[in-house]
Write an enzyme that holds these catalytic residues in place. Sequence first.
Site, short mmCIF file in Angstrom:
data_model
loop_
_atom_site.label_atom_id
_atom_site.label_comp_id
_atom_site.label_asym_id
_atom_site.label_seq_id
_atom_site.Cartn_x
_atom_site.Cartn_y
_atom_site.Cartn_z
N THR A 71 -5.25 -0.49 -4.21
CA THR A 71 -3.93 -1.07 -4.40
C THR A 71 -4.02 -2.51 -4.91
O THR A 71 -3.01 -3.21 -4.98
CB THR A 71 -3.13 -1.04 -3.09
OG1 THR A 71 -3.87 -1.73 -2.08
CG2 THR A 71 -2.88 0.39 -2.64
N SER A 126 3.51 -6.88 -6.95
CA SER A 126 4.42 -7.82 -7.60
C SER A 126 3.93 -8.19 -9.00
O SER A 126 4.71 -8.30 -9.94
CB SER A 126 4.56 -9.09 -6.74
OG SER A 126 5.24 -8.81 -5.54
N ASP A 182 -6.68 5.16 1.13
CA ASP A 182 -6.59 3.74 0.79
C ASP A 182 -7.95 3.07 0.89
O ASP A 182 -8.75 3.36 1.78
CB ASP A 182 -5.60 3.06 1.75
CG ASP A 182 -5.18 1.68 1.29
OD1 ASP A 182 -6.03 0.77 1.31
OD2 ASP A 182 -4.01 1.52 0.93
N HIS A 186 0.84 -1.20 0.00
CA HIS A 186 0.00 0.00 0.00
C HIS A 186 0.87 1.25 0.00
O HIS A 186 0.65 2.18 -0.78
CB HIS A 186 -0.91 -0.01 1.23
CG HIS A 186 -1.83 -1.18 1.28
ND1 HIS A 186 -3.15 -1.11 0.87
CD2 HIS A 186 -1.63 -2.47 1.67
CE1 HIS A 186 -3.72 -2.30 1.02
NE2 HIS A 186 -2.81 -3.13 1.50
N GLU A 215 4.38 -5.18 -11.40
CA GLU A 215 5.81 -4.97 -11.67
C GLU A 215 6.37 -6.05 -12.59
O GLU A 215 7.23 -5.77 -13.44
CB GLU A 215 6.58 -4.95 -10.34
CG GLU A 215 6.34 -3.69 -9.52
CD GLU A 215 6.84 -3.78 -8.08
OE1 GLU A 215 6.58 -2.84 -7.31
OE2 GLU A 215 7.48 -4.79 -7.75
N ASP A 230 -6.98 -10.84 -2.25
CA ASP A 230 -7.10 -10.57 -3.68
C ASP A 230 -6.18 -11.44 -4.53
O ASP A 230 -6.38 -11.57 -5.74
CB ASP A 230 -6.77 -9.10 -3.94
CG ASP A 230 -5.32 -8.75 -3.58
OD1 ASP A 230 -4.96 -8.90 -2.40
OD2 ASP A 230 -4.55 -8.34 -4.46
N ALA A 272 14.84 -8.05 -1.21
CA ALA A 272 15.53 -7.69 -2.45
C ALA A 272 14.95 -6.42 -3.04
O ALA A 272 13.78 -6.09 -2.82
CB ALA A 272 15.43 -8.83 -3.47
#
Length: 482
Positions: free
Chosen positions: A144, A381, A122, A20, A384, A400, A359
Amino acid sequence: MNTEGSNPHVLIFPAPGQGHVNSMLKLAQVLYLSGLTNITFLNYQSIHEKLVLCSDIQSRFLSKYPGFRFRTIPDCMPMNSRSKDSAGWLRMLLEKMELNSKPAFMKMLSEIHPTVDFIIGDMLMSYVHDVSLEIGIPSIQFHTISACSSWVFYSIPDIVAAQERPIKGEEDMDRLITAVPGMEAILRCRDLPKKFCQVTDTTNQNLYLCTNIMKEAKSLILNTFEELEGPILSQIRTKYPNTYTIGPVNELLKSKLKSLNSQESCTSSNSVWQVNRSCIQWLDEQPEKSVLYVSFGSVTLVTKDQIMELWYGLANSKRRFLWVMRPDSLIDEDGNVVENVPIEFEEGPKERGYVVSWAPQEDVLAHKAIGGFWTHSGWNSTIESIVAGVPMICWPYYGDQQVNSRFFGEVWKLGLDMKDCCDREIVEKMINDLMVDRKEEFAEAAARMADLARISVEEYGSSSSNLDSLIDHIRFMSVKDR
Protein backbone atom coordinates in the site's frame (compact mmCIF):
# COMPACT_ATOMS: atom_id res chain seq x y z
CA MET A 1 -2.24 -25.86 -18.12
CA ASN A 2 -5.44 -24.12 -19.19
CA THR A 3 -6.74 -21.94 -16.36
CA GLU A 4 -9.00 -19.70 -18.44
CA GLY A 5 -12.40 -19.42 -16.83
CA SER A 6 -11.29 -20.82 -13.47
CA ASN A 7 -12.69 -18.95 -10.49
CA PRO A 8 -10.47 -19.55 -7.45
CA HIS A 9 -11.54 -18.46 -3.97
CA VAL A 10 -9.33 -15.44 -3.19
CA LEU A 11 -8.96 -14.09 0.34
CA ILE A 12 -7.83 -10.44 0.73
CA PHE A 13 -6.57 -9.23 4.11
CA PRO A 14 -5.48 -5.60 4.75
CA ALA A 15 -3.67 -4.23 7.78
CA PRO A 16 -5.90 -2.33 10.23
CA GLY A 17 -5.62 1.20 8.84
CA GLN A 18 -7.67 3.56 6.68
CA GLY A 19 -5.21 3.66 3.78
CA HIS A 20 -4.67 -0.10 3.77
CA VAL A 21 -8.38 -0.97 3.87
CA ASN A 22 -9.34 1.62 1.25
CA SER A 23 -6.86 0.57 -1.43
CA MET A 24 -7.33 -3.18 -0.85
CA LEU A 25 -11.13 -2.88 -1.02
CA LYS A 26 -10.71 -1.14 -4.37
CA LEU A 27 -8.40 -3.98 -5.45
CA ALA A 28 -11.05 -6.51 -4.39
CA GLN A 29 -13.67 -4.69 -6.45
CA VAL A 30 -11.36 -4.54 -9.49
CA LEU A 31 -10.65 -8.29 -9.27
CA TYR A 32 -14.35 -9.09 -8.97
CA LEU A 33 -15.22 -6.96 -12.00
CA SER A 34 -12.39 -8.73 -13.88
CA GLY A 35 -13.92 -12.18 -13.38
CA LEU A 36 -12.64 -13.38 -10.00
CA THR A 37 -16.07 -13.46 -8.40
CA ASN A 38 -15.31 -15.72 -5.43
CA ILE A 39 -13.73 -13.27 -2.94
CA THR A 40 -13.57 -13.09 0.84
CA PHE A 41 -12.48 -9.77 2.34
CA LEU A 42 -11.10 -10.24 5.84
CA ASN A 43 -10.87 -7.43 8.40
CA TYR A 44 -10.17 -6.98 12.06
CA GLN A 45 -13.47 -6.76 13.93
CA SER A 46 -13.32 -3.10 14.99
CA ILE A 47 -12.26 -1.98 11.49
CA HIS A 48 -15.18 -3.85 9.91
CA GLU A 49 -17.60 -2.31 12.41
CA LYS A 50 -16.33 1.18 11.53
CA LEU A 51 -16.66 0.44 7.82
CA VAL A 52 -20.26 -0.69 8.25
CA LEU A 53 -21.02 2.42 10.31
CA CYS A 54 -19.29 4.99 8.10
CA SER A 55 -19.58 3.62 4.56
CA ASP A 56 -21.95 1.85 2.19
CA ILE A 57 -19.98 -1.41 1.89
CA GLN A 58 -22.92 -3.61 2.85
CA SER A 59 -25.20 -2.39 0.09
CA ARG A 60 -22.41 -1.82 -2.41
CA PHE A 61 -20.80 -5.25 -2.17
CA LEU A 62 -23.22 -7.74 -0.67
CA SER A 63 -26.27 -6.71 -2.68
CA LYS A 64 -24.50 -6.25 -6.03
CA TYR A 65 -21.69 -8.79 -6.01
CA PRO A 66 -22.83 -12.43 -5.51
CA GLY A 67 -19.91 -14.50 -4.23
CA PHE A 68 -18.35 -11.55 -2.37
CA ARG A 69 -18.29 -11.95 1.40
CA PHE A 70 -16.88 -10.20 4.46
CA ARG A 71 -15.33 -12.02 7.42
CA THR A 72 -13.60 -10.79 10.57
CA ILE A 73 -11.07 -11.95 13.12
CA PRO A 74 -10.73 -10.55 16.66
CA ASP A 75 -8.67 -7.40 17.20
CA CYS A 76 -5.12 -8.14 18.32
CA MET A 77 -4.99 -5.02 20.51
CA PRO A 78 -7.16 -1.94 21.18
CA MET A 79 -7.26 -0.21 17.78
CA ASN A 80 -8.27 3.15 19.26
CA SER A 81 -5.11 3.48 21.36
CA ARG A 82 -2.97 6.38 20.20
CA SER A 83 0.57 7.52 20.94
CA LYS A 84 2.81 10.31 19.73
CA ASP A 85 5.45 7.57 19.32
CA SER A 86 3.88 6.29 16.12
CA ALA A 87 6.78 4.01 15.25
CA GLY A 88 6.65 2.44 18.70
CA TRP A 89 2.90 1.96 18.42
CA LEU A 90 3.26 0.34 15.00
CA ARG A 91 5.99 -1.98 16.27
CA MET A 92 3.72 -3.03 19.14
CA LEU A 93 0.86 -3.62 16.68
CA LEU A 94 3.04 -5.90 14.54
CA GLU A 95 4.20 -7.83 17.59
CA LYS A 96 0.63 -8.26 18.85
CA MET A 97 -0.52 -9.39 15.40
CA GLU A 98 2.22 -12.04 15.31
CA LEU A 99 1.32 -13.23 18.81
CA ASN A 100 -2.49 -13.01 18.80
CA SER A 101 -3.64 -12.87 15.18
CA LYS A 102 -1.59 -15.69 13.69
CA PRO A 103 -3.43 -18.48 15.55
CA ALA A 104 -6.81 -16.80 14.93
CA PHE A 105 -6.00 -16.51 11.21
CA MET A 106 -4.98 -20.18 10.97
CA LYS A 107 -8.18 -21.23 12.74
CA MET A 108 -10.32 -19.10 10.43
CA LEU A 109 -8.67 -20.59 7.33
CA SER A 110 -9.36 -24.12 8.58
CA GLU A 111 -13.05 -23.30 9.08
CA ILE A 112 -13.80 -21.18 6.04
CA HIS A 113 -15.90 -22.65 3.26
CA PRO A 114 -15.33 -22.88 0.38
CA THR A 115 -11.63 -23.53 0.88
CA VAL A 116 -9.35 -20.59 0.13
CA ASP A 117 -7.22 -21.07 -3.00
CA PHE A 118 -5.16 -17.86 -2.94
CA ILE A 119 -4.29 -15.14 -0.40
CA ILE A 120 -3.51 -11.46 -1.02
CA GLY A 121 -2.01 -10.18 2.21
CA ASP A 122 -0.94 -6.73 3.32
CA MET A 123 2.80 -6.12 3.28
CA LEU A 124 2.79 -5.19 6.99
CA MET A 125 1.44 -8.55 8.09
CA SER A 126 4.25 -11.01 7.53
CA TYR A 127 2.43 -13.62 9.61
CA VAL A 128 -0.19 -13.95 6.84
CA HIS A 129 2.50 -15.06 4.43
CA ASP A 130 4.09 -17.34 7.03
CA VAL A 131 0.74 -19.07 7.53
CA SER A 132 0.18 -19.41 3.79
CA LEU A 133 3.54 -21.19 3.49
CA GLU A 134 2.80 -23.46 6.44
CA ILE A 135 -0.53 -24.69 5.11
CA GLY A 136 0.33 -24.57 1.41
CA ILE A 137 -1.92 -21.81 0.08
CA PRO A 138 -0.21 -19.61 -2.54
CA SER A 139 -0.06 -15.92 -1.61
CA ILE A 140 1.14 -12.55 -2.80
CA GLN A 141 2.01 -9.32 -0.98
CA PHE A 142 0.08 -6.14 -1.66
CA HIS A 143 2.11 -2.98 -1.00
CA THR A 144 0.00 0.00 0.00
CA ILE A 145 3.08 2.24 -0.26
CA SER A 146 5.01 3.53 -3.27
CA ALA A 147 7.58 1.51 -5.17
CA CYS A 148 10.31 3.97 -4.16
CA SER A 149 9.41 3.57 -0.46
CA SER A 150 9.27 -0.23 -0.77
CA TRP A 151 12.71 -0.22 -2.33
CA VAL A 152 14.15 1.93 0.46
CA PHE A 153 12.71 -0.41 3.11
CA TYR A 154 14.15 -3.39 1.27
CA SER A 155 17.55 -1.70 1.12
CA ILE A 156 17.87 -0.81 4.82
CA PRO A 157 20.28 -3.73 5.52
CA ASP A 158 22.50 -2.45 2.69
CA ILE A 159 22.41 1.08 4.15
CA VAL A 160 23.48 -0.30 7.53
CA ALA A 161 26.18 -2.51 5.98
CA ALA A 162 27.57 0.50 4.09
CA GLN A 163 27.78 2.35 7.43
CA GLU A 164 25.56 5.15 6.12
CA ARG A 165 23.75 5.01 9.45
CA PRO A 166 23.62 6.23 12.14
CA ILE A 167 22.82 9.86 11.38
CA LYS A 168 25.07 12.14 13.41
CA GLY A 169 22.70 15.06 13.84
CA GLU A 170 21.08 17.93 11.97
CA GLU A 171 24.35 18.76 10.21
CA ASP A 172 24.26 15.27 8.67
CA MET A 173 20.67 15.32 7.43
CA ASP A 174 21.43 16.46 3.87
CA ARG A 175 24.15 13.85 3.32
CA LEU A 176 23.32 11.58 0.37
CA ILE A 177 22.54 7.92 0.96
CA THR A 178 24.33 6.00 -1.79
CA ALA A 179 23.55 2.37 -0.87
CA VAL A 180 20.08 2.28 -2.46
CA PRO A 181 20.45 1.36 -6.15
CA GLY A 182 18.82 3.91 -8.42
CA MET A 183 18.65 6.59 -5.72
CA GLU A 184 22.33 7.45 -5.27
CA ALA A 185 21.85 11.12 -6.24
CA ILE A 186 18.34 11.50 -4.78
CA LEU A 187 17.98 10.10 -1.28
CA ARG A 188 19.27 12.08 1.71
CA CYS A 189 19.42 11.13 5.37
CA ARG A 190 16.37 13.31 6.03
CA ASP A 191 14.42 11.31 3.43
CA LEU A 192 14.84 7.99 5.23
CA PRO A 193 11.74 6.65 7.00
CA LYS A 194 11.40 8.90 10.03
CA LYS A 195 11.29 7.33 13.51
CA PHE A 196 12.37 4.00 11.98
CA CYS A 197 15.73 4.79 10.39
CA GLN A 198 16.47 8.39 11.44
CA VAL A 199 17.85 7.26 14.81
CA THR A 200 21.32 7.28 16.31
CA ASP A 201 21.17 3.73 17.70
CA THR A 202 22.06 1.17 15.04
CA THR A 203 20.45 -1.60 17.12
CA ASN A 204 17.13 0.26 17.42
CA GLN A 205 14.24 -2.21 17.34
CA ASN A 206 12.36 -0.07 14.85
CA LEU A 207 14.62 -1.51 12.16
CA TYR A 208 12.55 -4.67 12.59
CA LEU A 209 9.88 -2.92 10.52
CA CYS A 210 12.30 -2.14 7.71
CA THR A 211 14.19 -5.40 7.40
CA ASN A 212 11.10 -7.64 7.57
CA ILE A 213 8.69 -5.63 5.46
CA MET A 214 9.11 -7.82 2.37
CA LYS A 215 9.78 -11.02 4.32
CA GLU A 216 9.23 -14.28 2.43
CA ALA A 217 7.49 -12.56 -0.49
CA LYS A 218 7.74 -14.27 -3.85
CA SER A 219 5.60 -11.81 -5.79
CA LEU A 220 4.37 -8.25 -5.24
CA ILE A 221 1.36 -6.12 -6.15
CA LEU A 222 1.99 -2.37 -6.12
CA ASN A 223 -0.52 0.47 -6.31
CA THR A 224 1.54 2.48 -8.78
CA PHE A 225 2.14 2.68 -12.52
CA GLU A 226 5.15 2.16 -14.77
CA GLU A 227 5.18 5.69 -16.17
CA LEU A 228 5.56 7.14 -12.67
CA GLU A 229 8.07 4.80 -11.03
CA GLY A 230 9.60 2.84 -13.90
CA PRO A 231 13.30 3.23 -12.94
CA ILE A 232 12.72 2.06 -9.36
CA LEU A 233 10.43 -0.76 -10.49
CA SER A 234 13.32 -2.00 -12.64
CA GLN A 235 15.42 -2.22 -9.48
CA ILE A 236 12.68 -4.05 -7.56
CA ARG A 237 12.27 -6.59 -10.35
CA THR A 238 15.91 -7.64 -9.97
CA LYS A 239 14.74 -9.19 -6.67
CA TYR A 240 11.05 -9.79 -7.45
CA PRO A 241 10.53 -10.50 -11.17
CA ASN A 242 6.81 -11.10 -10.57
CA THR A 243 5.94 -7.53 -9.60
CA TYR A 244 2.54 -6.36 -10.77
CA THR A 245 1.85 -2.62 -10.91
CA ILE A 246 -1.91 -2.17 -11.15
CA GLY A 247 -2.28 1.44 -10.03
CA PRO A 248 -3.63 3.91 -9.60
CA VAL A 249 -6.18 1.42 -8.19
CA ASN A 250 -8.86 4.11 -7.85
CA GLU A 251 -8.45 5.05 -11.51
CA LEU A 252 -8.32 1.39 -12.58
CA LEU A 253 -11.63 0.83 -10.79
CA LYS A 254 -13.14 3.81 -12.59
CA SER A 255 -11.95 2.39 -15.93
CA LYS A 256 -13.43 -1.04 -15.14
CA LEU A 257 -16.80 0.40 -14.20
CA LYS A 258 -16.82 2.53 -17.34
CA SER A 259 -16.00 -0.43 -19.60
CA LEU A 260 -18.91 -2.35 -18.08
CA ASN A 261 -21.26 0.64 -18.51
CA SER A 262 -21.91 0.50 -14.78
CA GLN A 263 -23.83 3.31 -13.13
CA GLU A 264 -22.07 2.56 -9.85
CA SER A 265 -20.06 5.41 -8.34
CA CYS A 266 -16.31 4.83 -8.46
CA THR A 267 -15.73 7.16 -5.51
CA SER A 268 -18.00 5.37 -3.05
CA SER A 269 -16.59 5.67 0.44
CA ASN A 270 -14.37 3.02 2.00
CA SER A 271 -13.92 5.22 5.03
CA VAL A 272 -13.63 4.19 8.67
CA TRP A 273 -14.35 7.84 9.56
CA GLN A 274 -17.71 9.57 9.26
CA VAL A 275 -17.54 11.69 6.10
CA ASN A 276 -18.84 15.28 6.14
CA ARG A 277 -20.03 16.08 2.61
CA SER A 278 -21.10 19.64 3.40
CA CYS A 279 -17.69 20.77 2.16
CA ILE A 280 -18.67 19.88 -1.43
CA GLN A 281 -21.47 22.45 -1.35
CA TRP A 282 -19.00 25.01 0.00
CA LEU A 283 -16.53 24.16 -2.78
CA ASP A 284 -19.30 24.67 -5.36
CA GLU A 285 -19.38 28.34 -4.35
CA GLN A 286 -15.61 28.94 -4.77
CA PRO A 287 -13.73 30.13 -7.89
CA GLU A 288 -11.97 27.56 -10.04
CA LYS A 289 -8.60 26.30 -8.68
CA SER A 290 -8.71 28.82 -5.83
CA VAL A 291 -8.87 26.44 -2.83
CA LEU A 292 -6.01 24.70 -1.03
CA TYR A 293 -7.17 21.35 0.38
CA VAL A 294 -5.44 20.58 3.70
CA SER A 295 -5.50 17.05 5.11
CA PHE A 296 -2.83 15.15 7.02
CA GLY A 297 -4.48 11.75 6.84
CA SER A 298 -5.85 9.31 9.38
CA VAL A 299 -2.78 8.88 11.61
CA THR A 300 -0.84 12.17 11.86
CA LEU A 301 -0.70 13.77 15.31
CA VAL A 302 0.23 17.44 15.75
CA THR A 303 0.95 19.55 18.83
CA LYS A 304 -0.74 22.87 19.52
CA ASP A 305 2.51 24.73 18.77
CA GLN A 306 2.76 23.01 15.40
CA ILE A 307 -0.86 23.58 14.47
CA MET A 308 -0.58 27.29 15.26
CA GLU A 309 2.47 27.69 13.00
CA LEU A 310 0.66 25.86 10.20
CA TRP A 311 -2.51 27.87 10.81
CA TYR A 312 -0.87 31.29 10.77
CA GLY A 313 1.18 30.38 7.70
CA LEU A 314 -2.04 29.49 5.93
CA ALA A 315 -3.94 32.53 7.23
CA ASN A 316 -1.13 34.89 6.22
CA SER A 317 -1.07 33.43 2.69
CA LYS A 318 -4.62 34.77 2.24
CA ARG A 319 -5.60 31.71 0.16
CA ARG A 320 -8.97 29.98 0.36
CA PHE A 321 -8.77 26.59 2.06
CA LEU A 322 -10.64 23.44 3.04
CA TRP A 323 -9.02 21.92 6.16
CA VAL A 324 -9.67 18.41 7.52
CA MET A 325 -9.20 18.50 11.30
CA ARG A 326 -9.65 15.02 12.77
CA PRO A 327 -11.05 15.11 16.33
CA ASP A 328 -8.16 12.99 17.63
CA SER A 329 -5.31 14.67 15.73
CA LEU A 330 -4.32 17.39 18.22
CA ILE A 331 -2.13 16.37 21.17
CA ASP A 332 -0.37 18.08 24.07
CA GLU A 333 3.36 17.76 24.79
CA ASP A 334 2.74 14.52 26.71
CA GLY A 335 0.98 12.91 23.76
CA ASN A 336 -2.53 13.17 25.18
CA VAL A 337 -5.38 14.05 22.79
CA VAL A 338 -6.60 17.64 23.21
CA GLU A 339 -10.38 17.85 23.00
CA ASN A 340 -10.80 21.53 22.11
CA VAL A 341 -9.34 22.98 18.93
CA PRO A 342 -7.71 26.44 19.12
CA ILE A 343 -10.08 29.39 18.89
CA GLU A 344 -8.51 30.35 15.56
CA PHE A 345 -10.16 27.30 13.98
CA GLU A 346 -13.54 28.41 15.27
CA GLU A 347 -13.26 31.98 14.01
CA GLY A 348 -10.82 31.95 11.10
CA PRO A 349 -12.72 29.85 8.56
CA LYS A 350 -15.65 32.26 8.50
CA GLU A 351 -13.75 34.54 6.12
CA ARG A 352 -12.31 32.28 3.42
CA GLY A 353 -12.07 28.73 4.74
CA TYR A 354 -13.99 25.66 5.76
CA VAL A 355 -13.09 23.04 8.41
CA VAL A 356 -14.49 19.50 8.59
CA SER A 357 -13.57 16.44 10.66
CA TRP A 358 -13.31 14.17 7.59
CA ALA A 359 -13.88 14.78 3.88
CA PRO A 360 -14.74 12.65 0.81
CA GLN A 361 -11.20 13.06 -0.46
CA GLU A 362 -11.48 11.75 -4.02
CA ASP A 363 -14.53 13.95 -4.65
CA VAL A 364 -12.72 16.92 -3.13
CA LEU A 365 -9.58 16.44 -5.22
CA ALA A 366 -11.66 16.09 -8.39
CA HIS A 367 -13.55 19.33 -7.69
CA LYS A 368 -12.87 22.24 -10.05
CA ALA A 369 -12.32 24.62 -7.10
CA ILE A 370 -9.26 22.74 -5.81
CA GLY A 371 -5.93 24.22 -6.89
CA GLY A 372 -3.55 22.46 -4.49
CA PHE A 373 -3.27 19.82 -1.78
CA TRP A 374 -1.29 20.23 1.46
CA THR A 375 -0.75 16.66 2.59
CA HIS A 376 1.16 14.26 4.85
CA SER A 377 2.31 12.39 1.71
CA GLY A 378 0.62 9.11 2.54
CA TRP A 379 0.59 6.99 -0.60
CA ASN A 380 -3.20 6.86 -1.03
CA SER A 381 -3.36 10.65 -0.84
CA THR A 382 -0.38 11.00 -3.17
CA ILE A 383 -1.70 8.68 -5.87
CA GLU A 384 -5.21 10.19 -5.63
CA SER A 385 -3.72 13.65 -6.06
CA ILE A 386 -1.74 12.48 -9.10
CA VAL A 387 -4.91 11.05 -10.68
CA ALA A 388 -6.75 14.33 -10.09
CA GLY A 389 -3.87 16.41 -11.50
CA VAL A 390 -3.54 18.41 -8.27
CA PRO A 391 -0.06 19.64 -7.23
CA MET A 392 0.92 19.16 -3.59
CA ILE A 393 2.80 20.61 -0.64
CA CYS A 394 4.24 17.62 1.23
CA TRP A 395 4.54 17.73 5.02
CA PRO A 396 5.36 14.09 5.84
CA TYR A 397 4.76 12.64 9.28
CA TYR A 398 6.61 9.32 9.40
CA GLY A 399 7.43 6.06 7.64
CA ASP A 400 7.16 5.88 3.86
CA GLN A 401 5.90 9.47 3.68
CA GLN A 402 9.45 10.85 3.90
CA VAL A 403 10.49 9.06 0.70
CA ASN A 404 7.23 9.92 -1.08
CA SER A 405 7.65 13.64 -0.43
CA ARG A 406 11.23 13.61 -1.74
CA PHE A 407 10.22 11.94 -4.99
CA PHE A 408 7.14 14.12 -5.41
CA GLY A 409 9.16 17.32 -5.16
CA GLU A 410 12.62 16.43 -6.47
CA VAL A 411 12.05 13.64 -9.02
CA TRP A 412 8.51 14.03 -10.35
CA LYS A 413 8.48 17.85 -9.92
CA LEU A 414 4.77 17.85 -9.06
CA GLY A 415 4.94 20.03 -5.97
CA LEU A 416 6.99 21.07 -2.96
CA ASP A 417 8.65 19.07 -0.19
CA MET A 418 8.27 20.83 3.17
CA LYS A 419 9.58 18.08 5.44
CA ASP A 420 11.22 18.94 8.78
CA CYS A 421 9.68 22.41 8.73
CA CYS A 422 6.95 23.95 10.84
CA ASP A 423 7.48 27.68 10.50
CA ARG A 424 4.70 30.09 9.55
CA GLU A 425 6.84 32.18 7.21
CA ILE A 426 8.00 29.15 5.21
CA VAL A 427 4.45 27.78 5.17
CA GLU A 428 3.14 31.07 3.80
CA LYS A 429 5.81 31.18 1.10
CA MET A 430 5.26 27.60 -0.02
CA ILE A 431 1.50 28.03 -0.21
CA ASN A 432 1.90 31.11 -2.40
CA ASP A 433 4.51 29.36 -4.52
CA LEU A 434 2.10 26.49 -5.17
CA MET A 435 -1.10 28.50 -5.56
CA VAL A 436 0.18 31.72 -7.19
CA ASP A 437 3.82 32.28 -8.15
CA ARG A 438 4.51 28.82 -9.68
CA LYS A 439 0.91 27.82 -10.21
CA GLU A 440 1.09 27.26 -13.97
CA GLU A 441 4.37 25.32 -13.76
CA PHE A 442 2.99 22.85 -11.23
CA ALA A 443 -0.45 22.65 -12.83
CA GLU A 444 1.03 21.72 -16.22
CA ALA A 445 3.30 19.05 -14.71
CA ALA A 446 0.43 17.61 -12.68
CA ALA A 447 -1.86 17.53 -15.73
CA ARG A 448 0.76 15.64 -17.76
CA MET A 449 1.17 13.01 -15.05
CA ALA A 450 -2.61 12.69 -14.64
CA ASP A 451 -2.85 11.92 -18.36
CA LEU A 452 -0.21 9.19 -18.02
CA ALA A 453 -2.08 7.72 -15.04
CA ARG A 454 -5.30 7.64 -17.04
CA ILE A 455 -3.63 6.03 -20.06
CA SER A 456 -2.03 3.35 -17.87
CA VAL A 457 -5.44 1.94 -16.84
CA GLU A 458 -7.05 2.03 -20.28
CA GLU A 459 -7.18 -1.08 -22.45
CA TYR A 460 -3.61 -2.16 -23.35
CA GLY A 461 -2.21 0.38 -20.87
CA SER A 462 0.61 -0.75 -18.56
CA SER A 463 -1.53 -1.19 -15.43
CA SER A 464 -4.42 -2.77 -17.31
CA SER A 465 -2.03 -5.27 -18.90
CA ASN A 466 -0.40 -5.97 -15.55
CA LEU A 467 -3.84 -6.63 -14.05
CA ASP A 468 -4.47 -9.27 -16.72
CA SER A 469 -1.10 -10.86 -15.90
CA LEU A 470 -1.91 -10.79 -12.17
CA ILE A 471 -5.23 -12.54 -12.73
CA ASP A 472 -3.48 -15.20 -14.86
CA HIS A 473 -0.93 -15.62 -12.03
CA ILE A 474 -3.67 -16.06 -9.40
CA ARG A 475 -5.53 -18.61 -11.53
CA PHE A 476 -2.37 -20.54 -12.43
CA MET A 477 -1.06 -20.70 -8.85
CA SER A 478 -4.48 -21.70 -7.51
CA VAL A 479 -4.81 -24.61 -9.95
CA LYS A 480 -1.15 -25.61 -9.61
CA ASP A 481 -1.29 -25.87 -5.82
CA ARG A 482 -4.53 -27.84 -5.64
